[in-house]
Scaffold this motif. Structure first.
Motif, PDB file in Angstrom:
ATOM      1  N   ASP A 198       8.364 -33.973-118.724  1.00 19.25           N
ATOM      2  CA  ASP A 198       8.122 -34.010-117.283  1.00 19.25           C
ATOM      3  C   ASP A 198       6.609 -34.060-117.060  1.00 19.25           C
ATOM      4  O   ASP A 198       5.952 -33.023-117.003  1.00 19.25           O
ATOM      5  N   ASP A 217       4.305 -30.707-117.089  1.00 15.09           N
ATOM      6  CA  ASP A 217       4.634 -29.713-116.085  1.00 15.09           C
ATOM      7  C   ASP A 217       5.454 -28.548-116.633  1.00 15.09           C
ATOM      8  O   ASP A 217       5.462 -27.471-116.051  1.00 15.09           O
ATOM      9  N   SER A 218       6.117 -28.722-117.779  1.00 21.79           N
ATOM     10  CA  SER A 218       6.888 -27.634-118.378  1.00 21.79           C
ATOM     11  C   SER A 218       6.079 -26.807-119.372  1.00 21.79           C
ATOM     12  O   SER A 218       6.608 -25.859-119.962  1.00 21.79           O
TER      13      SER A 218
END
Length: 163
Positions: free
Chosen positions: A100, A112-113
């Motif tokens: 992501d 984003d993770s």
């Protein structure tokens, strides 16, 4: 006295290392790889050191861009770590088809993770043997510290649980 490359690699394999993705570039120029050769340098100014094999596309791209980002992976990202390490033969910007991905204000990739996504401007670089050492001045950090960290030791991944 010089030790063999195999002995060196076996000894270093006993050092647990945080699993990270080192990324750089924008659009089709994005490049990245999996690395454990990352450490803090100083908190004044906040800086990181990363070591990249000079033969990689990522090393050349970091030197050209003058900036890189570090994504500290959590235990759920084992497959992504292998993907960026070259499993499956995907190269270049194609590696970013998994995960992501967002971007920092300067356009560099940001996972984003990630437990921590850290954006750096190259402050110094030097070559030692097969690798280039980059010292990056940290310009942005995104944190998600409530998940377990992924480390690599003894030729396999291990999870460190969140407190």
């Amino acid at each position: 006295m010089t030790i063999s490359r195999d002995d060196f690699r076996r000894a270093m394999g006993l050092f647990p290392g945080a699993v990270t993705l080192i990324t750089t570039g924008t659009g089709d120029g994005r490049r990245g790889l999996t690395a454990t050769a990352v450490c803090s340098v100083t908190d004044s100014p906040p800086s990181l050191l990363v070591c990249l094999n000079r033969a990689t596309e990522t090393c050349a791209a970091v030197a050209q861009a003058g900036a890189f980002s570090v994504q500290l992976l959590d235990d759920a990202d084992r497959a992504l770590a292998l993907h960026f390490a070259g499993s499956g033969g995907v190269r270049g910007a194609g590696k970013f088809s998994q995960g992501d991905w967002g971007s920092f204000a300067n356009g560099l990739p940001r996972l984003d993770s990630a437990l921590a996504a850290i954006c750096c401007e190259v402050a110094e670089m030097s070559d030692t043997g097969s690798h280039r050492i980059f010292i990056g001045r940290i310009t942005d950090v995104r944190l998600a510290p409530d998940r377990g960290a992924l480390v690599y030791a003894r030729s396999r991944f291990h999870a460190i649980a969140a407190e």
